[in-house]
Scaffold this motif. Structure first.
Motif, PDB file in Angstrom:
ATOM      1  N   MET A 370       2.528   1.400  10.183  1.00  0.00           N
ATOM      2  CA  MET A 370       2.138   1.170   8.783  1.00  0.00           C
ATOM      3  C   MET A 370       2.933   2.204   7.992  1.00  0.00           C
ATOM      4  O   MET A 370       2.412   3.198   7.532  1.00  0.00           O
ATOM      5  CB  MET A 370       0.632   1.367   8.601  1.00  0.00           C
ATOM      6  N   LYS A 371       4.232   1.946   7.894  1.00  0.00           N
ATOM      7  CA  LYS A 371       5.159   2.956   7.394  1.00  0.00           C
ATOM      8  C   LYS A 371       5.601   2.588   5.989  1.00  0.00           C
ATOM      9  O   LYS A 371       5.935   1.438   5.739  1.00  0.00           O
ATOM     10  CB  LYS A 371       6.376   2.938   8.326  1.00  0.00           C
ATOM     11  N   GLU A 372       5.607   3.566   5.104  1.00  0.00           N
ATOM     12  CA  GLU A 372       6.058   3.316   3.730  1.00  0.00           C
ATOM     13  C   GLU A 372       6.952   4.439   3.291  1.00  0.00           C
ATOM     14  O   GLU A 372       6.689   5.606   3.624  1.00  0.00           O
ATOM     15  CB  GLU A 372       4.864   3.260   2.769  1.00  0.00           C
ATOM     16  N   PRO A 373       7.988   4.138   2.492  1.00  0.00           N
ATOM     17  CA  PRO A 373       8.843   5.224   2.020  1.00  0.00           C
ATOM     18  C   PRO A 373       8.047   6.213   1.169  1.00  0.00           C
ATOM     19  O   PRO A 373       7.170   5.803   0.401  1.00  0.00           O
ATOM     20  CB  PRO A 373       9.919   4.517   1.185  1.00  0.00           C
ATOM     21  N   GLY A 374       8.306   7.478   1.349  1.00  0.00           N
ATOM     22  CA  GLY A 374       7.704   8.518   0.501  1.00  0.00           C
ATOM     23  C   GLY A 374       6.240   8.802   0.770  1.00  0.00           C
ATOM     24  O   GLY A 374       5.583   9.401  -0.071  1.00  0.00           O
ATOM     25  N   VAL A 375       5.731   8.370   1.925  1.00  0.00           N
ATOM     26  CA  VAL A 375       4.314   8.639   2.193  1.00  0.00           C
ATOM     27  C   VAL A 375       4.186   9.769   3.214  1.00  0.00           C
ATOM     28  O   VAL A 375       4.818   9.744   4.270  1.00  0.00           O
ATOM     29  CB  VAL A 375       3.601   7.361   2.708  1.00  0.00           C
ATOM     30  N   ASP A 376       3.374  10.770   2.876  1.00  0.00           N
ATOM     31  CA  ASP A 376       3.095  11.872   3.792  1.00  0.00           C
ATOM     32  C   ASP A 376       2.035  11.376   4.778  1.00  0.00           C
ATOM     33  O   ASP A 376       0.925  11.017   4.375  1.00  0.00           O
ATOM     34  CB  ASP A 376       2.574  13.065   2.964  1.00  0.00           C
ATOM     35  N   HIS A 381      -1.747   8.083   1.479  1.00  0.00           N
ATOM     36  CA  HIS A 381      -2.363   7.651   0.231  1.00  0.00           C
ATOM     37  C   HIS A 381      -2.079   6.186  -0.098  1.00  0.00           C
ATOM     38  O   HIS A 381      -2.568   5.671  -1.081  1.00  0.00           O
ATOM     39  CB  HIS A 381      -1.899   8.545  -0.934  1.00  0.00           C
ATOM     40  N   LYS A 382      -1.300   5.516   0.753  1.00  0.00           N
ATOM     41  CA  LYS A 382      -1.058   4.096   0.464  1.00  0.00           C
ATOM     42  C   LYS A 382      -1.749   3.249   1.552  1.00  0.00           C
ATOM     43  O   LYS A 382      -2.948   3.251   1.592  1.00  0.00           O
ATOM     44  CB  LYS A 382       0.432   3.849   0.290  1.00  0.00           C
ATOM     45  N   ASP A 383      -0.987   2.585   2.395  1.00  0.00           N
ATOM     46  CA  ASP A 383      -1.651   1.763   3.414  1.00  0.00           C
ATOM     47  C   ASP A 383      -2.144   2.661   4.555  1.00  0.00           C
ATOM     48  O   ASP A 383      -1.453   3.603   4.940  1.00  0.00           O
ATOM     49  CB  ASP A 383      -0.664   0.749   4.009  1.00  0.00           C
ATOM     50  N   SER A 417       2.047  -2.428  -2.653  1.00  0.00           N
ATOM     51  CA  SER A 417       3.473  -2.348  -2.330  1.00  0.00           C
ATOM     52  C   SER A 417       3.695  -1.983  -0.874  1.00  0.00           C
ATOM     53  O   SER A 417       2.885  -1.290  -0.272  1.00  0.00           O
ATOM     54  CB  SER A 417       4.159  -1.310  -3.205  1.00  0.00           C
ATOM     55  N   TYR A 418       4.798  -2.434  -0.358  1.00  0.00           N
ATOM     56  CA  TYR A 418       5.281  -2.177   0.993  1.00  0.00           C
ATOM     57  C   TYR A 418       4.260  -2.495   2.096  1.00  0.00           C
ATOM     58  O   TYR A 418       3.189  -1.907   2.167  1.00  0.00           O
ATOM     59  CB  TYR A 418       5.754  -0.727   1.168  1.00  0.00           C
ATOM     60  N   THR A 419       4.641  -3.419   2.928  1.00  0.00           N
ATOM     61  CA  THR A 419       3.781  -3.736   4.065  1.00  0.00           C
ATOM     62  C   THR A 419       4.599  -3.533   5.339  1.00  0.00           C
ATOM     63  O   THR A 419       5.765  -3.189   5.275  1.00  0.00           O
ATOM     64  CB  THR A 419       3.222  -5.164   3.973  1.00  0.00           C
ATOM     65  N   ASP A 420       3.975  -3.750   6.469  1.00  0.00           N
ATOM     66  CA  ASP A 420       4.657  -3.480   7.740  1.00  0.00           C
ATOM     67  C   ASP A 420       4.031  -4.338   8.831  1.00  0.00           C
ATOM     68  O   ASP A 420       3.142  -5.145   8.555  1.00  0.00           O
ATOM     69  CB  ASP A 420       4.528  -1.978   8.062  1.00  0.00           C
ATOM     70  N   LYS A 421       4.451  -4.101  10.068  1.00  0.00           N
ATOM     71  CA  LYS A 421       3.948  -4.937  11.166  1.00  0.00           C
ATOM     72  C   LYS A 421       2.481  -4.694  11.486  1.00  0.00           C
ATOM     73  O   LYS A 421       1.856  -5.484  12.157  1.00  0.00           O
ATOM     74  CB  LYS A 421       4.766  -4.665  12.427  1.00  0.00           C
ATOM     75  N   GLY A 422       1.963  -3.538  11.085  1.00  0.00           N
ATOM     76  CA  GLY A 422       0.542  -3.282  11.299  1.00  0.00           C
ATOM     77  C   GLY A 422       0.244  -2.779  12.696  1.00  0.00           C
ATOM     78  O   GLY A 422       0.997  -1.982  13.247  1.00  0.00           O
ATOM     79  N   PHE A 423      -0.812  -3.273  13.277  1.00  0.00           N
ATOM     80  CA  PHE A 423      -1.222  -2.722  14.568  1.00  0.00           C
ATOM     81  C   PHE A 423      -1.783  -3.795  15.485  1.00  0.00           C
ATOM     82  O   PHE A 423      -2.111  -4.901  15.049  1.00  0.00           O
ATOM     83  CB  PHE A 423      -2.286  -1.629  14.358  1.00  0.00           C
ATOM     84  N   ASN A 424      -1.905  -3.396  16.729  1.00  0.00           N
ATOM     85  CA  ASN A 424      -2.454  -4.248  17.768  1.00  0.00           C
ATOM     86  C   ASN A 424      -3.279  -3.306  18.640  1.00  0.00           C
ATOM     87  O   ASN A 424      -2.744  -2.368  19.214  1.00  0.00           O
ATOM     88  CB  ASN A 424      -1.252  -4.836  18.525  1.00  0.00           C
ATOM     89  N   ALA A 425      -4.590  -3.491  18.650  1.00  0.00           N
ATOM     90  CA  ALA A 425      -5.448  -2.514  19.330  1.00  0.00           C
ATOM     91  C   ALA A 425      -6.323  -3.190  20.377  1.00  0.00           C
ATOM     92  O   ALA A 425      -6.653  -4.372  20.262  1.00  0.00           O
ATOM     93  CB  ALA A 425      -6.340  -1.822  18.308  1.00  0.00           C
ATOM     94  N   GLU A 426      -6.688  -2.421  21.404  1.00  0.00           N
ATOM     95  CA  GLU A 426      -7.658  -2.930  22.368  1.00  0.00           C
ATOM     96  C   GLU A 426      -8.758  -1.878  22.517  1.00  0.00           C
ATOM     97  O   GLU A 426      -8.498  -0.679  22.369  1.00  0.00           O
ATOM     98  CB  GLU A 426      -7.006  -3.243  23.709  1.00  0.00           C
TER      99      GLU A 426
END
Ligand code: 4AZ
Length: 831
Positions: A370-376, A381-383, A417-426
């Motif tokens: 869940m990666k976004e440019p400029g996010v610490d 603070h975003k996704d 703004s900005y989305t990503d592949k997300g996650f897959n959890a078990e």
């Protein structure tokens, strides 16, 4: 301007010369006239070139001025929405767009600075809810560059809002009213005219999947392409776009696809920006949050790449944004919405995992991005995903957690703004009194084999398996409580992590310890003189250019560079640049999935890996590509009997992933096999071979050469590298069908000698785990040990050679040391 003044001067001179007194021109006079004419012609040519340069060449890229473009949307009141407005070629669209453009112009008048540099505004689209999308352009000449920073999003928004405020006071009842407006800085190359320009498309997404491609696909689109696709769908739907093939240059500054959750290129609503090539195993698939989407393609490079081929269709909002729920089984899986597609923007949901009373929940992410440019990633603070009060974002290769009770809540949030592949959890329920039956329970919540506890390696990820250890008699106790093999003490490598194994090594505090153990005064380091016998005092001194030691990189002009791993590190160290020559290697063209765990390699993950087939036996050994005509392998693969030395009996497959699907691999016959004359079939010394191919390979996404390290290249103990092959998956087991990969660690030579009864020569190195479990095996021989360097390139450190069985405890794998035979490779192959 200079040129014009010069011209006037000449004209004055000319008047002087043609006077009535001198009707008959002398030869001197002719000479001067010809001279003047030549000068005028030169000036005219210079003016012509300048005019061409500014009028044509610079038309596209405004470098003599700074262009700032802001893009956004506005909500309109007091207008009736007409579907004809969606057609940019309709009169209705043009009339209304013009009216709004005029309005925007007047809004900027509230700020004199903006008004001064304002060039134009263009309305690019309308959508339901009476939304208009626009961009505004400001051009600041080079003379005023210092004011460019004033053109901030805040200033633009302030001007627009106060303009709207002023207008609303003076507004007439019949006038269009702007009720809301957004503006964000955007790339000037995405500012497109919706009407006249080519490469502008309007698509209507429906239930059935439809296709669209970048222009010229697959033979490639023109450089300097600026293309835009506006996609719409009916209300209550989202739009999904699946890129079946995505292959543009891997230079996101100049060649990229930007996708927006809007009809304007508004970065506050960007879904993603992508460049490069993607393998079929990691496709790009995006989803909008509403019924509009904008796709931009920018290509500046002259390198032709195929472009993209994509499908688009609708997904009902109810389906795209539905996620979360109660999970009450004792184990299960869940993913981000629409995973592995990019999740849609603006979605919130919660999963509540509820396992039987008395149990707790163990949660493990097999993939998290869940990666976004400029996010610490410490703030997210975003996704983010929120679990037990902590927010997680970014990219993680491993994440495991356990709950405090039998209930665990997982909250998912994606902003606009900005989305990503997300996650897959078990998740699984576990008994807190016995969390890892017959295994060790790490503080990271994972279970590892008991044999891995206190073995000197960080298997848990947080060292929890290496603390509180009783060091055995062959181990050294570090100051931080870790146990390390005795032989690692004073080997110049900080194995403890706190240097305690390298502290008291026989030298005084103010002394320097040479690699051979000699103690010399501290000031011998980098003094430009070889003080240690082995030159180790000058081995990492970037300014000690003249000093040549066994650690130095030797440039083609015989100069020495005293820098660790200077070759192909993208920094020119040799004055003749020879350290950066022949560096088209060690690159993976595909952007790969980073799915944690799993030993199956992805297609294109190891593009230098080759499978060697002998006669009708199928796969026998591995090899690596070092140039389009040469492969590197192990001598012992060709020394079984005379038939194995005959090149005619071998077929090589490059770009192969699965031993059952050869159609996409490059099949080559072998012209020549060169084994090392020093090869010893008892000790396996000099276990190296070269294979010359009959026909050159064609480099592609799945076929690439690996970089060969210089003879001075250092792969330090503890470094993680990868061994790959189709060898047996266990001792005496069966060959793998799919290419396998395993991460192994470089092992200190002295330590390895000890475990392998001093059977190593200087042409060998060890890699693996003393704890066993991960190793190369039969059939992997000849294949590469690939190491990733900070420069961004893969280097081949070793060739799979031998071992005492496979993956046994205290019996790491042995590899041919490529650095020690680098000159031999060069002599016989020229590579
Ligand atoms: C082999 O027989 C072989 N554990 C290759 C590597 C190793 C063992 C055997 C290392 O090809």
């Amino acid at each position: 301007m200079d040129a014009a003044r010069y011209y006037n001067g000449n004209r004055d001179e000319r008047l002087d010369f043609i006077t009535n007194k001198e009707k008959k021109p002398s030869s001197r006079k002719y000479g001067i006239i010809i001279g003047v004419l030549v000068a005028v012609l030169i000036i005219a040519a210079v003016i012509g070139i300048l005019v061409w340069f500014f009028a044509f060449k610079e038309k596209d890229k405004p470098s003599s001025r700074s262009t700032r473009v802001f893009s956004g949307h506005m909500k309109l009141a007091q207008v009736k929405y007409d579907e004809k407005l969606e057609d940019t070629s309709s009169q209705e669209f043009q009339d209304f767009a013009e009216k709004l453009q005029e309005k925007l112009k007047t809004l900027y008048q509230t700020d004199p600075l903006l008004a001064k540099y304002y060039t134009k505004s263009v309305v690019t689209a309308f959508s339901e809810g009476v939304m208009a999308y626009y961009w505004s352009q400001f051009d600041i000449p080079a003379t005023d560059y210092e004011i460019v920073p004033e053109f901030s999003e805040e200033r633009i928004l302030d001007a627009l809002e106060s303009g709207i405020e002023q207008q609303s006071r003076a507004i007439q009842l019949s006038d269009v009213k702007i009720t809301n407006i957004t503006a964000s800085a955007t790339d000037w190359r995405m500012a497109r005219m919706p009407t006249a320009e080519e490469c502008f498309y309007r698509l209507e997404a429906e239930d059935v999947e439809k296709m669209f491609q970048s222009p010229g696909y697959p033979s490639g689109n023109d450089p300097n392409s600026r293309c835009q696709w506006q996609i719409r769908a009916s209300e209550e739907n989202t739009i999904t776009v699946n890129f079946l093939d995505f292959n543009i240059k891997d230079d996101c500054a100049n060649d990229f696809v930007s996708i927006f959750d809007s009809l304007s290129p508004d970065y506050s609503q960007a879904i993603t920006k992508q460049c490069g090539q993607r393998p079929p195993s990691n496709p790009l698939a995006v989803v909008s949050s509403g019924n509009i989407m904008l796709i931009n393609l920018i290509t500046d490079s002259s390198v032709q790449k195929p472009g993209f081929n994509a499908t688009y269709k609708i997904i009902p909002q109810t389906e795209a944004k539905t996620c979360g729920g109660i999970l009450s089984e004792s184990e299960g899986n869940f993913t981000s919405p629409l995973h592995p597609k990019f999740y849609p923007p603006a979605v919130d949901c919660t999963w509540t995992i509820k396992v039987p009373d008395g149990s707790k929940v163990r949660l493990k992410f097999n993939m998290f991005r869940m990666k976004e440019p400029g996010v610490d990633v410490n703030i997210c603070h975003k996704d983010y995903l929120e679990i037990m009060g902590k927010k997680y974002c970014g990219e993680m290769s491993s994440l495991s957690l356990t709950s405090d009770t039998n209930i665990l809540e997982v909250k998912f949030h994606s902003d606009e703004s900005y989305t990503d592949k997300g996650f897959n959890a078990e998740y699984t329920a576990y008994d807190p009194n016995n969390p890892c039956p017959k295994q060790f329970f790490c503080n990271t919540s994972i279970c590892i084999s008991n044999a891995l506890k206190c073995d000197g390696w960080n298997d848990c990820g947080d060292m929890s398996d290496e603390t509180d250890c009783k060091c055995d008699k062959h181990q050294f106790r570090c100051a931080n409580g870790l146990c390390k093999p005795d032989l690692w003490v004073c080997d110049t490598v900080d194995d403890c992590g706190d240097r305690s194994d390298e502290a008291q090594c026989g030298c005084e505090a103010n002394q320097w310890r040479c690699a051979n153990g000699d103690c010399l005064p501290q000031d011998v380091i980098c003094n430009g003189k070889k003080d240690c016998e082995d030159g180790s005092d000058e081995s990492s001194c970037e300014n000690a250019r003249g000093v040549c030691t066994i650690f130095s990189f030797k440039c083609a002009n015989q100069m020495c560079v005293n820098k660790v791993n200077a070759e192909c590190d993208r920094v020119m160290d040799c004055s003749d640049n020879s350290d950066e020559e022949h560096c088209d290697c060690g690159i993976r063209p595909y952007k790969l999935n980073r799915i944690v765990g799993g030993q199956d390699a992805e297609l294109g993950e190891w593009p230098w890996q080759v499978s060697l087939h002998f006669k009708t036996q199928g796969h026998v050994c591995g090899a690596s590509i070092i140039s389009n005509k040469w492969l590197l392998s192990a001598s012992h693969c060709f020394k079984y009997n005379a038939e194995y030395e005959d090149p005619a009996n071998w077929i090589t497959y490059s770009g192969l992933q699965n031993q059952l699907t050869f159609n996409t691999a490059q099949r080559r016959r072998v012209k020549r096999i060169i084994t090392h004359t020093g090869y010893n079939d008892i000790t396996y010394d000099y276990d190296i071979a070269l294979m010359e191919l009959m026909e050159p390979l064609e480099f592609s996404k799945t076929v690439q050469p690996i970089c060969l390290p210089a003879s001075t290249h250092i792969f330090p103990p503890g470094m993680s590298c990868w061994v790959t092959g189709w060898g047996t998956v266990r001792e005496q087991g069966l060959l793998a069908k799919t290419l396998q990969k395993a991460s192994v660690k470089m092992i200190n030579d002295t330590v390895c000698q000890k475990y392998l009864s001093n059977s190593l020569t200087t042409r060998m190195l060890c890699s693996g785990y003393l704890s066993g479990g991960i190793d190369a095996c039969q059939g992997d021989s000849g294949g590469p040990l690939s190491c990733f360097e900070e420069s961004g390139k893969w280097f081949q450190a070793g060739i799979v050679s031998w071992g005492e069985g496979c993956a046994r405890q205290n019996k790491p794998g042995v590899y041919t040391r490529v650095t020690s035979l680098r000159d031999w490779i060069k002599t016989y192959s020229g590579v």
